[in-house]
Design a protein around this motif. Structure first.
Motif, PDB file in Angstrom:
ATOM      1  N   PRO A   8       0.806  -1.039  -0.148  1.00  0.00           N
ATOM      2  CA  PRO A   8       0.010   0.018   0.005  1.00  0.00           C
ATOM      3  C   PRO A   8       0.823   1.253   0.237  1.00  0.00           C
ATOM      4  O   PRO A   8       1.936   1.427   0.618  1.00  0.00           O
ATOM      5  CB  PRO A   8      -0.899  -0.171   1.403  1.00  0.00           C
ATOM      6  CG  PRO A   8      -0.584  -1.622   1.873  1.00  0.00           C
ATOM      7  CD  PRO A   8       0.625  -1.988   1.204  1.00  0.00           C
ATOM      8  N   ALA A  70      -7.207   4.102   7.260  1.00  0.00           N
ATOM      9  CA  ALA A  70      -7.778   2.876   6.870  1.00  0.00           C
ATOM     10  C   ALA A  70      -9.411   3.019   6.901  1.00  0.00           C
ATOM     11  O   ALA A  70      -9.995   2.311   6.261  1.00  0.00           O
ATOM     12  CB  ALA A  70      -7.290   1.732   7.640  1.00  0.00           C
ATOM     13  N   LEU A  73     -10.610   5.326   3.732  1.00  0.00           N
ATOM     14  CA  LEU A  73     -10.798   4.743   2.540  1.00  0.00           C
ATOM     15  C   LEU A  73     -11.867   4.322   2.100  1.00  0.00           C
ATOM     16  O   LEU A  73     -12.530   4.567   1.228  1.00  0.00           O
ATOM     17  CB  LEU A  73      -9.601   4.063   2.397  1.00  0.00           C
ATOM     18  CG  LEU A  73      -8.746   4.347   1.182  1.00  0.00           C
ATOM     19  CD1 LEU A  73      -8.227   5.909   1.162  1.00  0.00           C
ATOM     20  CD2 LEU A  73      -7.713   3.429   0.850  1.00  0.00           C
ATOM     21  N   GLU A  75      -9.859   0.904   4.008  1.00  0.00           N
ATOM     22  CA  GLU A  75      -9.175  -0.377   3.495  1.00  0.00           C
ATOM     23  C   GLU A  75      -9.928  -1.514   3.916  1.00  0.00           C
ATOM     24  O   GLU A  75     -10.252  -1.613   5.086  1.00  0.00           O
ATOM     25  CB  GLU A  75      -7.813  -0.293   4.315  1.00  0.00           C
ATOM     26  CG  GLU A  75      -6.777   0.762   4.167  1.00  0.00           C
ATOM     27  CD  GLU A  75      -6.289   0.535   2.426  1.00  0.00           C
ATOM     28  OE1 GLU A  75      -6.242  -0.567   1.971  1.00  0.00           O
ATOM     29  OE2 GLU A  75      -5.454   1.445   2.076  1.00  0.00           O
ATOM     30  N   TRP A  80      -4.560  -2.647  10.003  1.00  0.00           N
ATOM     31  CA  TRP A  80      -4.311  -1.046  10.057  1.00  0.00           C
ATOM     32  C   TRP A  80      -4.521  -0.497  11.078  1.00  0.00           C
ATOM     33  O   TRP A  80      -5.622  -0.766  11.801  1.00  0.00           O
ATOM     34  CB  TRP A  80      -5.000  -0.430   8.769  1.00  0.00           C
ATOM     35  CG  TRP A  80      -4.807  -1.027   7.528  1.00  0.00           C
ATOM     36  CD1 TRP A  80      -5.199  -1.968   6.977  1.00  0.00           C
ATOM     37  CD2 TRP A  80      -4.041  -0.122   6.331  1.00  0.00           C
ATOM     38  NE1 TRP A  80      -4.994  -2.287   5.647  1.00  0.00           N
ATOM     39  CE2 TRP A  80      -4.164  -0.841   5.183  1.00  0.00           C
ATOM     40  CE3 TRP A  80      -3.178   0.741   6.332  1.00  0.00           C
ATOM     41  CZ2 TRP A  80      -3.356  -0.846   4.046  1.00  0.00           C
ATOM     42  CZ3 TRP A  80      -2.626   1.102   5.165  1.00  0.00           C
ATOM     43  CH2 TRP A  80      -2.698   0.457   3.975  1.00  0.00           C
TER      44      TRP A  80
END
Ligand code: SF4
Length: 108
Positions: A8, A70, A73, A75, A80
């Motif tokens: 990432p 995280a 987004l 994620e 995270w």
């Protein structure tokens, strides 16, 4: 262990310069493969791996920035900011519920 399934950007990938918080990440070189599940990982192994990853996160100087990223987004995979994907889903669901409650009209 080998390279992670993906690197990432926020953890030192090609766009890391756009995310300067990442330069302090304790997991920049996840050589043990703690943060992302290998395919077909048994549950007991996953739980043990995630606990190990969380211990790394606990001493990471950018934990809060990573967690915010995280969640924002969001994620979908991996550990995270000290949270597993399932734990992040719970946090996001609570936030959504909280936001919806804030939008409720006042009864009466
Ligand atoms: S909080 Fe955890 S996942 Fe995030 S950068 Fe630090 S060690 Fe990596």
């Amino acid at each position: 262990m080998g390279l992670r399934p993906r690197v990432p950007a926020q953890r030192g990938g090609p766009d890391a310069e756009d995310n300067p918080w990442h330069t302090g990440a304790a997991c920049r070189r996840d050589e043990a493969g703690l943060f992302f599940a290998p395919s077909k990982e048994p549950t007991a192994a996953r739980l043990a791996r995630e606990e190990q990853a969380k211990r790394v996160c606990a001493r990471c100087p950018v934990l809060l920035e990573c967690r915010d990223h995280a969640l924002l987004l969001p994620e979908p995979y991996g550990v995270w900011g000290g949270l597993t994907a399932a734990e992040r889903r719970v946090v996001l669901a609570r936030r959504r519920r909280h936001d919806q409650e804030q939008d409720l009209p006042i009864a009466g």
